[in-house]
Design a protein around this motif. Sequence first.
Motif, PDB file in Angstrom:
ATOM      1  N   LEU A  60       0.831  -1.209   0.000  1.00 13.39           N
ATOM      2  CA  LEU A  60       0.000   0.000   0.000  1.00 13.39           C
ATOM      3  C   LEU A  60       0.862   1.254   0.000  1.00 13.39           C
ATOM      4  CD1 LEU A  60      -2.657   1.559   0.237  1.00 13.39           C
ATOM      5  CD2 LEU A  60      -2.574   1.160   2.720  1.00 13.39           C
ATOM      6  N   GLY A  61       1.895   1.282   0.857  1.00  7.43           N
ATOM      7  CA  GLY A  61       2.781   2.432   0.880  1.00  7.43           C
ATOM      8  C   GLY A  61       3.458   2.650  -0.460  1.00  7.43           C
ATOM      9  N   ALA A  62       3.936   1.563  -1.076  1.00  9.15           N
ATOM     10  CA  ALA A  62       4.610   1.683  -2.366  1.00  9.15           C
ATOM     11  C   ALA A  62       3.639   2.120  -3.456  1.00  9.15           C
ATOM     12  CB  ALA A  62       5.265   0.348  -2.736  1.00  9.15           C
ATOM     13  N   ARG A  63       2.429   1.563  -3.460  1.00  7.16           N
ATOM     14  CA  ARG A  63       1.440   1.939  -4.464  1.00  7.16           C
ATOM     15  C   ARG A  63       1.127   3.429  -4.400  1.00  7.16           C
ATOM     16  NH1 ARG A  63      -0.138   0.823  -9.153  1.00  7.16           N
ATOM     17  NH2 ARG A  63      -0.880  -1.310  -8.780  1.00  7.16           N
ATOM     18  N   ARG A  64       0.939   3.961  -3.189  1.00  5.88           N
ATOM     19  CA  ARG A  64       0.616   5.374  -3.062  1.00  5.88           C
ATOM     20  C   ARG A  64       1.779   6.257  -3.515  1.00  5.88           C
ATOM     21  NH1 ARG A  64      -4.087   6.191  -0.208  1.00  5.88           N
ATOM     22  NH2 ARG A  64      -5.470   4.570  -1.038  1.00  5.88           N
ATOM     23  N   TRP A  65       2.996   5.840  -3.271  1.00  2.42           N
ATOM     24  CA  TRP A  65       4.134   6.635  -3.719  1.00  2.42           C
ATOM     25  C   TRP A  65       4.271   6.571  -5.246  1.00  2.42           C
ATOM     26  CZ3 TRP A  65       7.459  10.014  -1.424  1.00  2.42           C
ATOM     27  CH2 TRP A  65       8.540  10.428  -2.188  1.00  2.42           C
ATOM     28  N   MET A  66       4.149   5.378  -5.804  1.00  2.00           N
ATOM     29  CA  MET A  66       4.378   5.192  -7.233  1.00  2.00           C
ATOM     30  C   MET A  66       3.209   5.698  -8.072  1.00  2.00           C
ATOM     31  SD  MET A  66       7.406   3.897  -7.389  1.00  2.00           S
ATOM     32  CE  MET A  66       7.440   3.471  -9.128  1.00  2.00           C
ATOM     33  N   GLY A  67       1.978   5.621  -7.532  1.00  2.00           N
ATOM     34  CA  GLY A  67       0.812   6.095  -8.271  1.00  2.00           C
ATOM     35  C   GLY A  67       0.275   5.064  -9.249  1.00  2.00           C
ATOM     36  N   TRP A  68      -0.866   5.407  -9.842  1.00  2.00           N
ATOM     37  CA  TRP A  68      -1.538   4.466 -10.733  1.00  2.00           C
ATOM     38  C   TRP A  68      -0.819   4.289 -12.059  1.00  2.00           C
ATOM     39  CZ3 TRP A  68      -4.472   1.510  -8.180  1.00  2.00           C
ATOM     40  CH2 TRP A  68      -5.189   1.988  -7.081  1.00  2.00           C
ATOM     41  N   ARG A  69       0.004   5.262 -12.438  1.00  2.00           N
ATOM     42  CA  ARG A  69       0.716   5.145 -13.704  1.00  2.00           C
ATOM     43  C   ARG A  69       1.694   3.973 -13.704  1.00  2.00           C
ATOM     44  NH1 ARG A  69       5.887   7.165 -14.064  1.00  2.00           N
ATOM     45  NH2 ARG A  69       5.576   7.686 -16.266  1.00  2.00           N
ATOM     46  N   SER A  70       2.017   3.464 -12.518  1.00  2.00           N
ATOM     47  CA  SER A  70       2.936   2.324 -12.437  1.00  2.00           C
ATOM     48  C   SER A  70       2.272   1.025 -12.866  1.00  2.00           C
ATOM     49  CB  SER A  70       3.493   2.181 -11.022  1.00  2.00           C
ATOM     50  OG  SER A  70       2.451   2.010 -10.090  1.00  2.00           O
ATOM     51  N   GLY A  71       0.936   1.017 -12.975  1.00  2.00           N
ATOM     52  CA  GLY A  71       0.232  -0.167 -13.469  1.00  2.00           C
ATOM     53  C   GLY A  71       0.355  -1.361 -12.538  1.00  2.00           C
ATOM     54  N   PRO A  72       0.206  -2.575 -13.073  1.00  2.00           N
ATOM     55  CA  PRO A  72       0.386  -3.786 -12.251  1.00  2.00           C
ATOM     56  C   PRO A  72       1.761  -3.764 -11.588  1.00  2.00           C
ATOM     57  CG  PRO A  72      -0.589  -4.346 -14.359  1.00  2.00           C
ATOM     58  CD  PRO A  72      -0.195  -2.907 -14.458  1.00  2.00           C
ATOM     59  N   LEU A  73       1.749  -3.889 -10.266  1.00  2.00           N
ATOM     60  CA  LEU A  73       2.945  -3.572  -9.477  1.00  2.00           C
ATOM     61  C   LEU A  73       3.425  -4.793  -8.690  1.00  2.00           C
ATOM     62  CD1 LEU A  73       4.712  -1.092  -8.478  1.00  2.00           C
ATOM     63  CD2 LEU A  73       3.139  -0.982  -6.539  1.00  2.00           C
ATOM     64  N   ALA A  74       4.724  -5.080  -8.792  1.00  2.00           N
ATOM     65  CA  ALA A  74       5.354  -6.116  -7.965  1.00  2.00           C
ATOM     66  C   ALA A  74       6.231  -5.437  -6.924  1.00  2.00           C
ATOM     67  CB  ALA A  74       6.186  -7.063  -8.814  1.00  2.00           C
ATOM     68  N   LEU A  75       6.223  -5.974  -5.715  1.00  2.00           N
ATOM     69  CA  LEU A  75       6.972  -5.399  -4.593  1.00  2.00           C
ATOM     70  C   LEU A  75       7.913  -6.436  -3.992  1.00  2.00           C
ATOM     71  CD1 LEU A  75       7.223  -3.230  -2.145  1.00  2.00           C
ATOM     72  CD2 LEU A  75       5.626  -4.776  -1.019  1.00  2.00           C
ATOM     73  N   PHE A  76       9.131  -5.992  -3.664  1.00  2.00           N
ATOM     74  CA  PHE A  76      10.097  -6.825  -2.957  1.00  2.00           C
ATOM     75  C   PHE A  76      10.647  -6.016  -1.785  1.00  2.00           C
ATOM     76  CE2 PHE A  76      10.054  -8.135  -7.362  1.00  2.00           C
ATOM     77  CZ  PHE A  76      10.037  -9.518  -7.305  1.00  2.00           C
ATOM     78  N   ASP A  77      10.687  -6.635  -0.603  1.00  2.00           N
ATOM     79  CA  ASP A  77      11.173  -5.954   0.594  1.00  2.00           C
ATOM     80  C   ASP A  77      11.982  -6.950   1.419  1.00  2.00           C
ATOM     81  OD1 ASP A  77      10.315  -3.449   2.709  1.00  2.00           O
ATOM     82  OD2 ASP A  77      10.893  -5.347   3.613  1.00  2.00           O
ATOM     83  N   ILE A  78      13.269  -6.674   1.596  1.00  2.00           N
ATOM     84  CA  ILE A  78      14.136  -7.551   2.393  1.00  2.00           C
ATOM     85  C   ILE A  78      14.345  -6.934   3.766  1.00  2.00           C
ATOM     86  CG2 ILE A  78      16.398  -8.641   2.608  1.00  2.00           C
ATOM     87  CD1 ILE A  78      16.686  -8.530  -0.395  1.00  2.00           C
ATOM     88  N   GLY A  79      13.917  -7.627   4.792  1.00  2.00           N
ATOM     89  CA  GLY A  79      14.185  -7.212   6.153  1.00  2.00           C
ATOM     90  C   GLY A  79      15.258  -8.069   6.780  1.00  2.00           C
ATOM     91  N   GLY A  80      15.410  -7.927   8.089  1.00  2.00           N
ATOM     92  CA  GLY A  80      16.396  -8.738   8.774  1.00  2.00           C
ATOM     93  C   GLY A  80      15.983 -10.185   8.908  1.00  2.00           C
ATOM     94  N   GLY A  81      14.669 -10.421   9.079  1.00  2.00           N
ATOM     95  CA  GLY A  81      14.199 -11.779   9.302  1.00  2.00           C
ATOM     96  C   GLY A  81      13.433 -12.393   8.156  1.00  2.00           C
ATOM     97  N   SER A  82      12.898 -11.581   7.242  1.00  3.55           N
ATOM     98  CA  SER A  82      12.040 -12.129   6.199  1.00  3.55           C
ATOM     99  C   SER A  82      12.114 -11.296   4.930  1.00  3.55           C
ATOM    100  CB  SER A  82      10.584 -12.207   6.690  1.00  3.55           C
ATOM    101  OG  SER A  82      10.111 -10.914   7.055  1.00  3.55           O
ATOM    102  N   LEU A  83      11.676 -11.900   3.850  1.00  2.00           N
ATOM    103  CA  LEU A  83      11.515 -11.242   2.558  1.00  2.00           C
ATOM    104  C   LEU A  83      10.023 -11.197   2.269  1.00  2.00           C
ATOM    105  CD1 LEU A  83      12.447 -10.267  -0.344  1.00  2.00           C
ATOM    106  CD2 LEU A  83      12.401 -12.703  -0.974  1.00  2.00           C
ATOM    107  N   GLU A  84       9.499  -9.999   1.998  1.00  2.00           N
ATOM    108  CA  GLU A  84       8.103  -9.850   1.637  1.00  2.00           C
ATOM    109  C   GLU A  84       7.997  -9.606   0.137  1.00  2.00           C
ATOM    110  OE1 GLU A  84       7.993 -10.545   5.313  1.00  2.00           O
ATOM    111  OE2 GLU A  84       9.021  -8.663   4.883  1.00  2.00           O
ATOM    112  N   VAL A  85       7.043 -10.279  -0.491  1.00  2.00           N
ATOM    113  CA  VAL A  85       6.795 -10.149  -1.917  1.00  2.00           C
ATOM    114  C   VAL A  85       5.292  -9.958  -2.112  1.00  2.00           C
ATOM    115  CG1 VAL A  85       7.049 -11.203  -4.199  1.00  2.00           C
ATOM    116  CG2 VAL A  85       8.721 -11.698  -2.403  1.00  2.00           C
ATOM    117  N   ALA A  86       4.909  -9.056  -3.010  1.00  2.00           N
ATOM    118  CA  ALA A  86       3.495  -8.828  -3.274  1.00  2.00           C
ATOM    119  C   ALA A  86       3.308  -8.397  -4.716  1.00  2.00           C
ATOM    120  CB  ALA A  86       2.929  -7.777  -2.324  1.00  2.00           C
TER     121      ALA A  86
END
Length: 354
Positions: free
Chosen positions: A117-143
């Motif tokens: 949600l945070g990434a979508r709001r920053w990137m906006g709708w012009r980014s279209g279908p959006l993939a997200l990758f986030d590496i933390g200390g304990g886990s990797l989140e993908v959406a």
Amino acid sequence: MRISVLDTGSNTVRLAVCDAGDGVPLPVHTAKWKLRLSEQVGSDGCLGEEATEHLVKALSAAVEMARQWGAPEPLAFATAVVRDAPDRADVLAAVHSRTGLRLRVLPGEAEARLTFLGARRWMGWRSGPLALFDIGGGSLEVAFGRGRTPEFAASLPLGANRLTNEFFATTDPPAPSDVAALRRKARHQLRDVSARIRWEHPHTAVATSRTFQQLARLCGAAPGRHGPFAERVLRRRDLRQAVDRMVLLSIAERADLPGISAPRARQSLAGAIVGHSAMKLSGVKSLTICPWALREGILLRYLEDGADWWADLERPVDLKRGLDGKRGLDGKRGLDGAAVGARPLRVAASSTTP
């Protein structure tokens, strides 16, 4: 309206105090406490009394600082370092009894959804279908998603610090066999998730987290002093070259690389390997570095859906039945009732290019 959010991560406790005019959280003050909780985890996985004491002191100071800046009790949450601890209940009880703060523990899938949600709001709708990758200390989140919230979200045990402790704890620089073993684990864990991302063929792929920010800087992106609106891109071929260089360096030598901070030098190699593996298996050639992530996602949800949404996090989350009690495609629903963790199509995800 002034509001604050308090993030307990594997390395750092971060406070952000924001003004929320027109529904946009604009920071007015930030602070951080470098606790390195992940390095204090015992052999049994517990945080223990000493780490809990450090956490309590940092959270108490953060609550007082938020009050000084005119914000009510922070929206306080913890991710994998507390979520995975066997003594989690004792840690949360100690925090509440000594600070009055209710520290919410986010499930991994919820973390991915809110970061999206945070990434979508920053990137906006012009980014279209959006993939997200986030590496933390304990886990990797993908959406992945086409709208405000993702259609698919997953949390994998591929955090940079977790893998460093598992594979690179004994030798510095790491042995080639340990590097190969980490790569095998990353490929195995990413198999289904990356197949789903590859099948969806996103228009835009973004990365959040300090790990990706530092890797992008290492690969030539603009430094932080250029501000959040500077365009920053991490290219897969550049990251592959960086990995090939980093595997030959000690922790101290990696700390001298552009963008790699001394506190994160130890886990930077594992993060780079996971990041490159995720990009390659998902068919992603470049990632846009997004400055908005989990903290901003939480602030946005709170501003849009109110205190009731945040209060719902008090209730134990059953990942087989979400907070609304309904099931999704694979029996799971997220914190807003949308399906998460939908089982990906089994699509071949192989590539011979860097």
